[in-house]
Scaffold this motif. Sequence first.
Motif, short mmCIF file in Angstrom:
data_model
loop_
_atom_site.label_atom_id
_atom_site.label_comp_id
_atom_site.label_asym_id
_atom_site.label_seq_id
_atom_site.Cartn_x
_atom_site.Cartn_y
_atom_site.Cartn_z
N GLU A 120 8.57 2.14 8.14
CA GLU A 120 9.79 2.95 8.02
C GLU A 120 10.99 2.20 8.59
O GLU A 120 12.08 2.21 7.98
CB GLU A 120 9.60 4.30 8.74
CG GLU A 120 8.64 5.22 8.02
CD GLU A 120 8.05 6.31 8.89
OE1 GLU A 120 7.28 7.10 8.35
OE2 GLU A 120 8.35 6.35 10.11
N LEU B 275 13.69 3.81 6.36
CA LEU B 275 13.32 5.18 5.99
C LEU B 275 13.41 6.10 7.20
O LEU B 275 13.26 5.66 8.34
CB LEU B 275 11.89 5.21 5.45
CG LEU B 275 11.61 4.32 4.25
CD1 LEU B 275 10.13 4.38 3.88
CD2 LEU B 275 12.48 4.71 3.06
N THR C 255 8.54 9.71 7.52
CA THR C 255 8.45 9.84 6.06
C THR C 255 7.11 9.34 5.52
O THR C 255 6.42 10.08 4.80
CB THR C 255 9.61 9.07 5.37
OG1 THR C 255 10.84 9.65 5.78
CG2 THR C 255 9.50 9.15 3.86
N ILE D 189 3.91 11.41 3.88
CA ILE D 189 3.48 11.13 2.51
C ILE D 189 1.99 10.82 2.48
O ILE D 189 1.25 11.35 1.63
CB ILE D 189 4.31 10.00 1.87
CG1 ILE D 189 5.74 10.47 1.62
CG2 ILE D 189 3.67 9.53 0.56
CD1 ILE D 189 6.69 9.37 1.17
N TYR E 66 8.71 1.52 -2.31
CA TYR E 66 8.93 2.50 -3.38
C TYR E 66 9.91 3.58 -2.93
O TYR E 66 10.85 3.93 -3.65
CB TYR E 66 7.58 3.09 -3.78
CG TYR E 66 7.55 3.98 -4.99
CD1 TYR E 66 8.52 3.95 -5.98
CD2 TYR E 66 6.49 4.86 -5.16
CE1 TYR E 66 8.45 4.76 -7.09
CE2 TYR E 66 6.40 5.68 -6.28
CZ TYR E 66 7.39 5.63 -7.22
OH TYR E 66 7.31 6.45 -8.33
N MET E 67 9.72 4.12 -1.71
CA MET E 67 10.65 5.13 -1.21
C MET E 67 12.04 4.55 -0.96
O MET E 67 13.04 5.20 -1.24
CB MET E 67 10.10 5.78 0.06
CG MET E 67 9.08 6.87 -0.20
SD MET E 67 9.72 8.24 -1.20
CE MET E 67 10.96 8.92 -0.10
N ARG E 68 12.11 3.31 -0.45
CA ARG E 68 13.41 2.66 -0.27
C ARG E 68 14.14 2.58 -1.61
O ARG E 68 15.32 2.91 -1.71
CB ARG E 68 13.21 1.26 0.31
CG ARG E 68 14.51 0.46 0.43
CD ARG E 68 14.29 -1.03 0.50
NE ARG E 68 13.61 -1.51 -0.70
CZ ARG E 68 12.91 -2.63 -0.76
NH1 ARG E 68 12.78 -3.40 0.29
NH2 ARG E 68 12.33 -3.00 -1.88
N ASN F 11 13.61 4.45 -4.28
CA ASN F 11 13.96 5.80 -4.74
C ASN F 11 15.20 6.31 -4.01
O ASN F 11 16.06 6.94 -4.62
CB ASN F 11 12.79 6.77 -4.53
CG ASN F 11 11.75 6.69 -5.63
OD1 ASN F 11 11.98 6.08 -6.67
ND2 ASN F 11 10.60 7.30 -5.39
N ILE G 278 16.68 12.54 -0.02
CA ILE G 278 15.25 12.47 0.28
C ILE G 278 14.43 13.36 -0.65
O ILE G 278 13.34 12.99 -1.08
CB ILE G 278 14.98 12.77 1.78
CG1 ILE G 278 13.54 12.42 2.16
CG2 ILE G 278 15.28 14.21 2.13
CD1 ILE G 278 13.31 10.98 2.44
N SER H 221 14.10 11.77 -4.04
CA SER H 221 13.25 10.59 -3.88
C SER H 221 11.78 10.99 -3.79
O SER H 221 10.91 10.37 -4.40
CB SER H 221 13.66 9.81 -2.63
OG SER H 221 15.00 9.38 -2.74
N LEU H 222 11.50 12.04 -3.04
CA LEU H 222 10.13 12.53 -2.92
C LEU H 222 9.63 13.13 -4.23
O LEU H 222 8.46 12.95 -4.59
CB LEU H 222 10.03 13.57 -1.80
CG LEU H 222 10.18 13.03 -0.39
CD1 LEU H 222 10.47 14.17 0.60
CD2 LEU H 222 8.94 12.25 0.03
N TYR I 201 8.67 10.25 -6.29
CA TYR I 201 7.44 9.65 -5.75
C TYR I 201 6.23 10.46 -6.20
O TYR I 201 5.23 9.92 -6.65
CB TYR I 201 7.49 9.59 -4.22
CG TYR I 201 6.31 8.84 -3.63
CD1 TYR I 201 6.43 7.52 -3.24
CD2 TYR I 201 5.06 9.46 -3.48
CE1 TYR I 201 5.35 6.82 -2.72
CE2 TYR I 201 3.98 8.77 -2.96
CZ TYR I 201 4.11 7.45 -2.58
OH TYR I 201 3.04 6.76 -2.09
#
Length: 181
Positions: free
Chosen positions: A17, A22, A26, A30, A79-81, A83, A91, A94-95, A98
């Motif tokens: 993170e 992130l 987070t 996940i 991947y989250m970065r 998104n 967020i 993005s989630l 994901y």
Amino acid sequence: MATIDLNQASAITDAKEKEYGLPPGTLFKIGGIESSFNGNAVSPKGALGYFQFMPETARAYGLTDPSNFEMSADAAGRYMRDNLKKYGGNIDLSLADYNGGPKAAAALAKGRPRAETKDYLTKFHGGKQYSPLPAQFTTGVSQATGDSPSAGELLRQRQINSARYDGVVNSTASVDIVTGK
């Protein structure tokens, strides 16, 4: 069964993170939601491992072993970065991407989230029931003054949240401001 000690998982996700900018917690959340920290988890749709990567997404992020927690956490972090960049720091969008892909994020942005997306966001936010955007943000129908905050108030709140969460917007209430739509 491939499992990981939760203290070790927390240390790895904390480091990833920080590496990818992130919000704290987070990736740990996940991992818990996606597989309950079971590296051998396989979804009915074919998602694999700790962070439930579809094979195509795993290839895109160079993930060769979804049952390896550190490799999976690294891919999930990138991947989250990506998104978060894609969705202007939001967020929830993005989630949604994901968990269910770009169509799930688009449905959420329109205020019509899929049931799976609502469930995912509820779990991510600690059981707080997820509710979609108010109608004025999704339909263009105005509401009487006083029923909702002004654009200036929303912008001020976004700036406060942005400062508080290092640029990550933590609610879909700012979708219109973030995306400019």
